[in-house]
Each structure stands twice: as C-alpha cells, then as structure tokens.
Design a protein around this motif. Sequence first.
Motif, PDB file in Angstrom:
ATOM      1  N   VAL B 117       0.916  -1.201   0.058  1.00  0.00           N
ATOM      2  CA  VAL B 117      -0.025   0.027  -0.043  1.00  0.00           C
ATOM      3  C   VAL B 117       0.939   1.183   0.018  1.00  0.00           C
ATOM      4  N   THR B 118       0.021   2.130  -0.288  1.00  0.00           N
ATOM      5  CA  THR B 118       1.069   3.650  -0.185  1.00  0.00           C
ATOM      6  C   THR B 118       0.219   4.614   0.543  1.00  0.00           C
ATOM      7  N   VAL B 119       1.127   5.147   1.386  1.00  0.00           N
ATOM      8  CA  VAL B 119       0.415   6.002   2.446  1.00  0.00           C
ATOM      9  C   VAL B 119       1.160   7.469   2.339  1.00  0.00           C
ATOM     10  N   PRO B 120       0.745   8.160   1.077  1.00  0.00           N
ATOM     11  CA  PRO B 120       1.337   9.508   0.893  1.00  0.00           C
ATOM     12  C   PRO B 120       1.587  10.459   2.095  1.00  0.00           C
ATOM     13  N   GLU B 121       0.805  10.464   2.903  1.00  0.00           N
ATOM     14  CA  GLU B 121       0.925  11.447   4.032  1.00  0.00           C
ATOM     15  C   GLU B 121       1.984  11.085   4.924  1.00  0.00           C
ATOM     16  N   LEU B 122       2.464   9.944   4.923  1.00  0.00           N
ATOM     17  CA  LEU B 122       3.508   9.579   5.792  1.00  0.00           C
ATOM     18  C   LEU B 122       4.735  10.126   5.639  1.00  0.00           C
ATOM     19  N   GLU B 123       4.979  10.450   4.354  1.00  0.00           N
ATOM     20  CA  GLU B 123       6.131  11.173   4.051  1.00  0.00           C
ATOM     21  C   GLU B 123       6.388  12.600   4.832  1.00  0.00           C
ATOM     22  N   ALA B 124       5.149  13.319   4.918  1.00  0.00           N
ATOM     23  CA  ALA B 124       4.999  14.523   5.545  1.00  0.00           C
ATOM     24  C   ALA B 124       5.233  14.261   7.153  1.00  0.00           C
ATOM     25  N   ILE B 125       4.699  13.388   7.480  1.00  0.00           N
ATOM     26  CA  ILE B 125       4.693  12.942   8.972  1.00  0.00           C
ATOM     27  C   ILE B 125       6.145  12.776   9.315  1.00  0.00           C
ATOM     28  N   ARG B 126       6.664  11.943   8.560  1.00  0.00           N
ATOM     29  CA  ARG B 126       8.137  11.449   8.864  1.00  0.00           C
ATOM     30  C   ARG B 126       9.170  12.684   8.784  1.00  0.00           C
ATOM     31  N   ASP B 127       8.727  13.362   7.845  1.00  0.00           N
ATOM     32  CA  ASP B 127       9.757  14.454   7.710  1.00  0.00           C
ATOM     33  C   ASP B 127       9.627  15.454   8.822  1.00  0.00           C
ATOM     34  N   ARG B 128       8.469  15.651   9.279  1.00  0.00           N
ATOM     35  CA  ARG B 128       8.188  16.486  10.456  1.00  0.00           C
ATOM     36  C   ARG B 128       8.945  15.855  11.594  1.00  0.00           C
ATOM     37  N   LEU B 129       8.634  14.437  11.874  1.00  0.00           N
ATOM     38  CA  LEU B 129       9.192  14.007  13.252  1.00  0.00           C
ATOM     39  C   LEU B 129      10.594  14.200  13.023  1.00  0.00           C
ATOM     40  N   CYS B 130      11.303  14.136  12.008  1.00  0.00           N
ATOM     41  CA  CYS B 130      12.734  14.181  11.930  1.00  0.00           C
ATOM     42  C   CYS B 130      13.220  15.546  12.096  1.00  0.00           C
ATOM     43  N   ALA B 131      12.391  16.573  11.506  1.00  0.00           N
ATOM     44  CA  ALA B 131      13.021  17.754  11.563  1.00  0.00           C
ATOM     45  C   ALA B 131      12.592  18.211  12.994  1.00  0.00           C
ATOM     46  N   GLU B 132      11.972  17.904  13.732  1.00  0.00           N
ATOM     47  CA  GLU B 132      11.682  18.397  15.166  1.00  0.00           C
ATOM     48  C   GLU B 132      12.731  17.870  15.884  1.00  0.00           C
ATOM     49  N   ARG B 133      13.659  16.753  15.482  1.00  0.00           N
ATOM     50  CA  ARG B 133      14.657  16.331  16.239  1.00  0.00           C
ATOM     51  C   ARG B 133      16.193  16.704  15.672  1.00  0.00           C
ATOM     52  N   GLY B 134      16.058  17.546  14.681  1.00  0.00           N
ATOM     53  CA  GLY B 134      17.130  18.169  13.876  1.00  0.00           C
ATOM     54  C   GLY B 134      17.743  16.860  13.060  1.00  0.00           C
TER      55      GLY B 134
END
Lengths: 148, 148
Positions: B117-134
């Motif tokens: 399956v493809t979960v497009p919104e996951l990329e935004a989520i993961r980028d946000r989580l990572c960005a929050e932690r530098g």
Amino acid sequence: MAETELPRIEIVEPLCAVFRRRLKSEGAKYTPERAQVLDAIIRTEGLFEVEALIDELRHSRQRVSKATVYRTIRLLLDAGIIQRVPFEGETDRYQLVYGRRPHDLIIRTDTGEAIPVTVPELEAIRDRLCAERGLRAQSHRLHIFASG
Amino acid sequence: MAETELPRIEIVEPLCAVFRRRLKSEGAKYTPERAQVLDAIIRTEGLFEVEALIDELRHSRQRVSKATVYRTIRLLLDAGIIQRVPFEGETDRYQLVYGRRPHDLIIRTDTGEAIPVTVPELEAIRDRLCAERGLRAQSHRLHIFASG
DNA sequence: GTCGGTGCAAATGCTTTGCATTGAT
DNA sequence: ATCAATGCAAAGCATTTGCACCGAC
C-alpha cells in the motif's frame, strides 16, 4: 487498565505487580530470577538486546542463567509487557510496552540509535487502510531511517 | 534511475539487465545460478522466504546450492533490487523493491499475504518528526498487521 | 593461468530444550 | 511429597564461511 493517554500513561500499579498477578493467574511463580530480569528491563532505556540483558544480569546479586532469561522473556511477551522489535539482519531487540503506546521508531543510520516516537494519527490511517480492504488492523510498526 | 510514479513505475529495462550491469560494474559475473535465483524471485508474489526459494530452485533446470542462494540474496540486497522484511520471531522474508516505491505493507497475519500500500501522508509525517529532532529522514518502512 | 563462482560440509551464533537438581508450599 | 523453576550442556535452526574444484576470459 492502561492504554489511554498519549505519549505514556500513568502506571498506577508497578509492573512487577502486573507480572506477578499474571504469573499467579496461570499457576506460575514470581521467582527472584524473574523479578531480576524484569527489573533489568525496566532499568533499560528504549530497546535492548538479550545479550546485553544477560551481561547486565551477570553482575547482579541474583545470578540468572541464560536459559532463564530467554524463558522469562517469553513469559513477558505472552503477558504483553514487552514486545519484540525485529531488525533487518540483526538480532531481535525488545522493549517495554505495557502501559505505553506501541512505539514507532526513528532509527539513526549514522549512530544506530533508536528513538521511540509516537505517531497518533497513524492508528487512524492504518485502520482506514485495513477497513478499505475488509481487514481488521491488529498492530503496526513504523521505522523511520534518518541521520543527523 | 527509476523511482518516480506511485504504486509502481514502468520498468523500462528488465531486472536481469539491471542486475547484470550492477555485477559487471564491480567485476562480478552474471552466472546462470544468479540468473536462476533472480528469475525465481521475480516469479514470486509479494514476500518470500529463503527456504521457499531454495525449494523452488531445487526443481529448476539449473540447480543452485543453498550457499549460492544466500550469496546471491546478499548481492541483490546490495544492489537495491530486493529488500529484507523482518518478522517478529520468524525468519526474515524478502521482496522485490527495485523500480517500485518503497512499499508500505499490510501483512495478513492469517494468510501471510503481503499487500503493498502507499501512504502518501506518511512522508510529511516522517519529515516533520525528523525535523523536530534536527534529523533528516532518508526512508521509512510501515508494516501493518491485520487479519480478515 | 588468473579470477571469481560454486557446492559441499563444517562452523557460527542465537535460541530452545532435556534432564537432573533445587526450592517453595 | 508435589509441582514448577533453574542451570547446565546439548540440540536446533538459519545463515555464513573455508576450501577444493571448475570455468570463463
């Protein structure tokens, strides 16, 4: 009991009590060795490997044999107190999950460090995806690979 | 090359050519055994286990030893053609990924079937989580366990 | 003839198990 | 006494490796 708030809920009852009750309920005993293993796990931050646990316990007051560590880990899994986290190629790790949300993880590809995170919206997403296909979601695992 | 559209892109070049080129580039050879292993993998739907692959190859015209299967799997991993999918407690499975989006998967715990399956919104989520932690996200993997 | 590749069998490393012993009620 | 738990060593598995032989350039 348990499984309510977000990053981590209040645990009203010590884990060892949970484990003891569980063991008693199936006619098993809460032995010093088992207590020792659970304590070592509780002292752990995040993920742990069995080998590290065994090392840790080697220097503890109540020596615990490798066999008993493995047997206790299985009991804790069955009790839903810990969870196995498979890693590619490497040996499985485990983590405490009782009274916590199932962790998603950010794994640093540069340092190997695993950072537990919680992605609340993931549960809605996963339930939707499964529902669309007539399935019922049981659990999920999200690993994000990142570097600093 | 590749890596563009959504569920699956057009593969303009057969996988065996990709593999051959890759091998040549590092002074290795595209042998009949390796071709045989790749073919068997291509015939596979979804995830496969090494043992099943070995069985499959046992009845093929070009016999391939267990050692060579394992060695070829490592080459295919290094080439980014297949990917290892860890399972809790069980032995690792693998899947073709070259020319496809990194899959998110729904894994049916009752049948073992893996549904990409493809979960497009996951990329935004993961980028946000990572960005929050530098951190900078590189990739991710989502496995959803479900049953019918 | 030089290199890599292959198959086999042995080795490895993590986990489980068989068994005699020990401990709690 | 009974019944489960423990430790040890042996057994199990999936995977890897050492080594002699083979084949392509």
